[in-house]
Write an enzyme that holds these catalytic residues in place. Structure first.
Site, PDB file in Angstrom:
ATOM      1  N   ASP A 100      -4.445  66.162  27.057  1.00 24.23           N
ATOM      2  CA  ASP A 100      -5.059  67.467  27.237  1.00 24.23           C
ATOM      3  C   ASP A 100      -4.015  68.349  27.919  1.00 24.23           C
ATOM      4  OD1 ASP A 100      -7.198  69.386  27.484  1.00 24.23           O
ATOM      5  OD2 ASP A 100      -8.571  67.674  27.566  1.00 24.23           O
ATOM      6  N   ASP A 135      -6.087  73.143  25.737  1.00 23.83           N
ATOM      7  CA  ASP A 135      -7.304  73.658  26.344  1.00 23.83           C
ATOM      8  C   ASP A 135      -7.357  75.183  26.219  1.00 23.83           C
ATOM      9  OD1 ASP A 135      -9.617  73.133  28.216  1.00 23.83           O
ATOM     10  OD2 ASP A 135      -8.468  74.511  29.463  1.00 23.83           O
ATOM     11  N   GLU A 168      -8.290  74.179  21.254  1.00 24.08           N
ATOM     12  CA  GLU A 168      -9.678  74.547  21.476  1.00 24.08           C
ATOM     13  C   GLU A 168      -9.786  76.058  21.275  1.00 24.08           C
ATOM     14  OE1 GLU A 168     -13.093  74.233  24.937  1.00 24.08           O
ATOM     15  OE2 GLU A 168     -11.099  74.921  25.434  1.00 24.08           O
ATOM     16  N   HIS A 217     -16.998  66.701  26.223  1.00 25.49           N
ATOM     17  CA  HIS A 217     -17.350  66.715  27.645  1.00 25.49           C
ATOM     18  C   HIS A 217     -17.967  68.035  28.104  1.00 25.49           C
ATOM     19  CE1 HIS A 217     -13.543  68.642  27.160  1.00 25.49           C
ATOM     20  NE2 HIS A 217     -13.631  69.145  28.366  1.00 25.49           N
ATOM     21  N   ASP A 218     -18.047  69.010  27.211  1.00 24.53           N
ATOM     22  CA  ASP A 218     -18.573  70.321  27.621  1.00 24.53           C
ATOM     23  C   ASP A 218     -19.989  70.591  27.139  1.00 24.53           C
ATOM     24  OD1 ASP A 218     -16.324  71.190  29.025  1.00 24.53           O
ATOM     25  OD2 ASP A 218     -15.343  71.900  27.198  1.00 24.53           O
TER      26      ASP A 218
END
Ligand code: NOJ
Length: 560
Positions: free
Chosen positions: A112, A214, A276, A339-340
């Site tokens: 990440d 990210d 993302e 994870h969001d």
């Protein structure tokens, strides 16, 4: 330029990516927090290198949530040292060992890369905020509040309230797309950009196979700091969603920044960049990040597919949109969980057709692994893990969201981040530290729902994923073939083909009870080999039935 020609299939097009939320995957030192040693110990579960393994999942790459040193306000998405591993996660030598052992099993490593912002504890920010004329004064977005305004402009934080925080030391405001402790980097500053390029090289030289970038569509902001226009009839000025993000998102320069990172990664052999394209982006914005010459992101991710209702018509519409909008030579990607957002079995629990959550899990697995594109799985999805909705307030960890004081803050995201359920021992086998408290509480259902149990149960969700992954690996059509639906507007079942010149795979997913197997596009129903099915025995050659069994999932093959 050493880029993979997209007409050949790169590893990241054929392979399956598995996201690990490191804090809760496996705790190797017994302190209650997941770490790199824990992952090393679980590599055989992910892929033991044996195509016929009875216990391994068979994925091809892991994406690790952030593992750099961080004060953990946003649990690693606030980096304080980009070229070091956070103490809770281990050391650089653990990391090197992980890369070597993963590569030995054929697993690629994706990091990440959090470079929209740093932590406010990063030395760059400390220096930048110390005065208006230090060497890094311009590395972040600093502004005065002009003309008696409370803040420099109306840009909002995605986590709630104004995006501006005042630094008494510097006597100016800095901008943050996320929490106040996550100041945005000024990508217009060449020195800041060069420093980030060095960080990228550092990890590429260390052997990482790619990055998940990210928040990669909010890197660049308007150099004139113009106000964003508000949406028609919106009234709450403190809500990120009430603005057209003309000046703080998707700027043309954002593409340039990504193009330069792509050129850098292309200097190495087949490395991957996933981006993302930010959570509320639409697919038609997201696909522009492939670049006009396929020279930006390899895989832009967007949230429209996971946010679709659990309904065949909507899901097919999302697939069709992606098929139509993905540019020539580019490659799609899909995910359901991360994870969001809440896990899909928790999100879809109330829909009208959701009777049996095992059936939804198997249908969702089939969709993910048989539509055209790279699947990104989230740890525990393969077990059928659901959100832990009973986490006591004092155990919540998503401080970045909780401590945003103004505006409409999103709810904490902890429910989908609880420990991986390995077995029925205390802490679900996530941590051997009996006195250690797991980073987040284990879901109560771990005694029944865990890897050990699931491997023993022939019809478990885990065994279904394992079989599906093997079927996919053996079928060129499933990995590379064209996608074609056989139903124009599906109400209760999906039926589509994946086709190459020599192989056709028919995928059928029934979202409801027994019903006629109706198709708008007629096909020859005779002599299909069962690849995998919840109804028929694998390997049997059958003529397609007139009816679909309740919640049936079947994959059939024909070789020419
Ligand atoms: C997106 C990440 O996925 C999320 O977890 C994080 O809070 C924000 N970006 C800020 O880095």
């Amino acid at each position: 330029m050493n880029s993979i020609s997209i007409t050949e299939q790169a590893w990241w097009q054929e392979g399956i990516i598995y996201q690990i939320y490191v804090l809760t995957y496996a705790d190797g030192n017994g302190d209650g927090t997941g770490d790199l040693r824990g992952i090393i110990e679980r590599l055989d579960y992910l892929n033991d290198g044996n195509p016929d393994s009875e216990t391994s999942l068979g994925i091809d790459a892991i994406w690790l949530s952030p593992i750099n040193s961080s004060p953990m306000v946003d649990n690693g998405y606030d980096v304080a040292d980009y070229t070091n591993i956070g103490e809770v996660f281990g050391s650089l030598s653990d990391f090197d060992e992980l890369v070597a052992k993963a590569h030995h099993r054929g697993i690629k490593i994706i990091l990440d890369l959090v470079i929209n912002h740093t932590s406010d504890q990063h030395p760059w920010f400390k220096e930048s905020s110390s005065s208006k004329d230090n060497p890094k004064a311009d590395w972040y977005l600093w502004q005065d509040a002009y003309e008696g305004r409370e803040f420099p402009n109306n840009w909002q934080s995605y986590f709630g309230g104004t995006g501006w925080t005042y630094s008494p030391e510097r006597e100016q405001f800095y901008f943050h797309t996320f929490n106040t402790s996550q100041p945005d980097i000024n990508w217009h500053n060449p020195d800041a950009k060069a420093a980030i390029h060095d960080i990228i090289r550092f990890w590429l030289d260390r052997g990482v196979d790619g990055f998940r970038m990210d928040a990669s569509s909010v890197y660049v902001q308007d150099p004139y700091f113009r106000d964003n226009p508000m949406k028609y009839e919106a009234s709450n000025k403190n809500d990120y969603n009430n603005y057209h993000h003309l000046y703080d998102k998707d700027l043309p320069e954002n593409h340039q920044v990504i193009k330069e990172i792509r050129a850098l990664t292309d200097e190495y052999d087949d490395r991957l960049i996933i981006g993302e394209t930010f959570i509320d982006s639409r697919l038609y914005d997201s696909v522009t990040y492939y670049g006009t010459q396929n020279d930006e992101l390899h895989l832009p991710i967007t949230f429209e597919f996971p946010f679709s209702p659990w309904s065949p018509g909507y899901l097919q519409r999302e697939i069709e949109k992606k098929e139509k909008l993905t540019p020539e030579g580019a490659w799609p990607t899909y995910f359901l969980d991360n994870h969001d957002i809440p896990r899909h079995l928790s999100r879809w629990i109330d829909c009208s057709l959701c009777v049996d959550s095992d059936a939804i899990a198997k249908a969702a697995a089939t969709l993910m692994l048989t539509i055209r594109g790279t699947p990104i799985l989230y740890y525990g999805q393969e077990l059928g893990m659901v959100d832990n909705i009973n986490i006591p307030a004092d155990k919540l960890q998503d401080r970045a969201v909780i401590i945003s004081e103004t505006g409409d803050t999103p709810p904490p995201r902890d429910g989908a981040r609880t420990p991986m359920q390995w077995d029925d021992s205390p802490h679900a086998g996530f941590s051997f530290g009996q006195d250690a408290s797991p980073w987040l509480p284990v879901n109560d259902n771990y005694k029944q729902l865990n890897v050990v149990n699931a491997l023993q149960k022939t019809d478990s969700i885990l065994n279904f994923y394992r079989q599906l992954i093997r079927v996919r690996k053996q079928s060129t059509a499933l990995r590379r073939g064209k996608w074609r639906s056989l139903i124009h507007y599906p109400y209760e079942h999906l039926a589509y083909l994946r086709e190459t010149a020599t192989e056709t795979v028919l995928i059928v997913i029934n979202f409801a009870y027994e019903q006629p197997f109706a198709l708008d596009v007629p096909i020859n129903k005779e002599n299909w080999t069962v690849l995998l099915s919840t109804v028929y025995e694998t390997g049997k050659v059958i003529d397609l039935a007139d009816n679909l069994t309740a919640f049936e999932v079947s994959l059939f093959q024909k070789i020419r």
